[in-house]
Design an enzyme around this catalytic site. Structure first.
Site, PDB file in Angstrom:
ATOM      1  N   LYS A 238      -1.578   5.158   8.593  1.00 53.77           N
ATOM      2  CA  LYS A 238      -0.777   5.218   7.362  1.00 53.77           C
ATOM      3  C   LYS A 238      -1.688   5.459   6.144  1.00 53.77           C
ATOM      4  O   LYS A 238      -1.424   6.325   5.318  1.00 53.77           O
ATOM      5  CB  LYS A 238      -0.007   3.893   7.186  1.00 53.77           C
ATOM      6  CG  LYS A 238       0.748   3.806   5.880  1.00 53.77           C
ATOM      7  CD  LYS A 238       1.273   2.404   5.583  1.00 53.77           C
ATOM      8  CE  LYS A 238       1.715   2.333   4.122  1.00 53.77           C
ATOM      9  NZ  LYS A 238       2.182   1.027   3.708  1.00 53.77           N
TER      10      LYS A 238
ATOM     11  N   LYS B 145      -7.780   1.728  -3.110  1.00 55.76           N
ATOM     12  CA  LYS B 145      -7.443   1.261  -1.751  1.00 55.76           C
ATOM     13  C   LYS B 145      -7.563   2.408  -0.734  1.00 55.76           C
ATOM     14  O   LYS B 145      -8.178   2.261   0.325  1.00 55.76           O
ATOM     15  CB  LYS B 145      -6.019   0.689  -1.778  1.00 55.76           C
ATOM     16  CG  LYS B 145      -5.364   0.473  -0.447  1.00 55.76           C
ATOM     17  CD  LYS B 145      -5.678  -0.871   0.154  1.00 55.76           C
ATOM     18  CE  LYS B 145      -5.083  -0.984   1.539  1.00 55.76           C
ATOM     19  NZ  LYS B 145      -5.487  -2.152   2.256  1.00 55.76           N
TER      20      LYS B 145
ATOM     21  N   THR C 133       0.872  -1.177   0.000  1.00 55.25           N
ATOM     22  CA  THR C 133       0.000   0.000   0.000  1.00 55.25           C
ATOM     23  C   THR C 133       0.907   1.224   0.000  1.00 55.25           C
ATOM     24  O   THR C 133       1.626   1.454   0.983  1.00 55.25           O
ATOM     25  CB  THR C 133      -0.877   0.033   1.268  1.00 55.25           C
ATOM     26  OG1 THR C 133      -1.640  -1.172   1.329  1.00 55.25           O
ATOM     27  CG2 THR C 133      -1.825   1.227   1.239  1.00 55.25           C
TER      28      THR C 133
END
Ligand code: NAD
Length: 293
Positions: A243, A168, A93
């Site tokens: 994050k 995402k 990611t």
């Protein structure tokens, strides 16, 4: 049988590589951590001492690394070593800008590339039930799909370079915001003398329903499998949620999108982490709202 180099064999990469081995592929692995590499070897991954050793003869290279800077560094080295036509898949990611840079580097080197981040956590990685969100050309997606199907159960081609990372972080921004909303509602319900079960029974079948309440309820009881019933052990750690929220805010800044609730959610998770909760499940943020009372 495909010859695969798997770079980054940590909590996610380790079990993903193990599933590729189980499906009959020849997987050579490289990781900076000796312990991680040893653990991967026990699952049938052939360990490499240096990156270039893992790349020798590889038809496909998969990276599963912490951040964009790691991916760009590793892809730079990979693209110096592999022949034209090699397929590079990044499942980390990372920020959308780095993902797009990585694709551009691959195009310059005559290679195929896909950003293919995942959701489903370490449990999904081990079970081979991850969801992959992919960005890249149709040709790259078609070449990668059979391998992604070994590691996941839902594979979505979201669009061109960076579209997987975009999907995402948009999804996880919704999740961060919705979890905070659900936590606030339960804390308000407690103050109003409402039982957890009563609020759950109403909201989970009414217009307040969402994954954060129906599947991942942040109080113990109503959904027995949610981390609230297991002392908020992750699950999905608050540090990882932070994050992803930060990535969403970087993307909002660089694209000019207005995401005020995403910004607020990032600030609240930053505070929660600063209070020592980064390793706990992200639904434990409900305790911070209780304490604020
Ligand atoms: P991790 O820290 O367990 O694994 C990363 C591995 O990369 C480590 O073993 C590290 O030694 C290795 N590494 C770092 N730099 C390297 C380099 N230059 N060369 C070779 N190896 C290198 O992290 P993880 O939990 O496996 O997560 C990996 C990625 O997946 C992250 O981007 C994370 O955000 C994402 N992700 C994690 C989860 C989860 O639940 N853990 C869920 C979805 C997505």
């Amino acid at each position: 049988m495909t010859r695969i180099a798997f770079i980054g064999l940590g909590n996610m990469g380790g079990p993903m590589a193990a599933n590729l081995v189980k499906a009959g592929h020849a997987v050579t692995g490289f990781d900076l951590s000796h312990d991680v590499l040893k653990a991967a070897e026990a699952t049938g991954v052939k360990p490499a001492n240096v990156l270039t050793e893992a790349l020798a003869d590889a038809e496909v290279v998969v990276t599963m690394l912490p951040k964009g800077q790691h991916v760009l560094t590793v892809w730079t080295d990979v693209l110096r070593s592999v022949p034209k036509g090699t397929l590079l898949i990044d499942s980390s990611t990372i920020d959308v800008d780095s993902a797009r840079k990585a694709h551009a580097m691959a195009v310059d080197a005559g290679c195929l590339s896909l950003d293919a981040p995942v959701s489903g956590g370490t449990g999904g990685a081990a079970a081979g039930t991850l969801t992959f969100m992919a960005g890249g050309s149709k040709e790259s997606f078609a070449a990668a799909k059979p391998l992604l199907e070994v590691m996941g159960k839902k594979i979505v081609h979201c669009g061109d370079a960076g579209a997987g990372q975009a999907a995402k972080i948009c999804n996880n921004m919704i999740l961060g915001i919705s979890m905070i909303g659900v936590c606030e509602a339960f804390v308000l319900g407690e103050k109003l003398g409402l039982s957890h079960q009563a609020l759950f029974d109403v909201a989970s079948t009414s217009s307040g329903q969402c994954w954060s309440i129906n599947t991942y309820c942040p109080v113990p009881g109503p959904v027995p499998t949610s981390p609230a019933n297991n002392d908020y052990k992750p699950g999905f750690a608050a540090a990882l949620m932070l994050k992803d929220l930060r990535l969403s805010q970087e993307a909002a800044l660089s694209s000019g999108a207005s995401t005020p609730l995403g910004a607020e959610a990032a600030q609240l998770y930053a505070l929660f982490e600063k209070l020592g909760n980064g390793g706990r499940d992200f639904s434990a943020i409900i305790e911070m709202f209780r304490e604020a009372n």
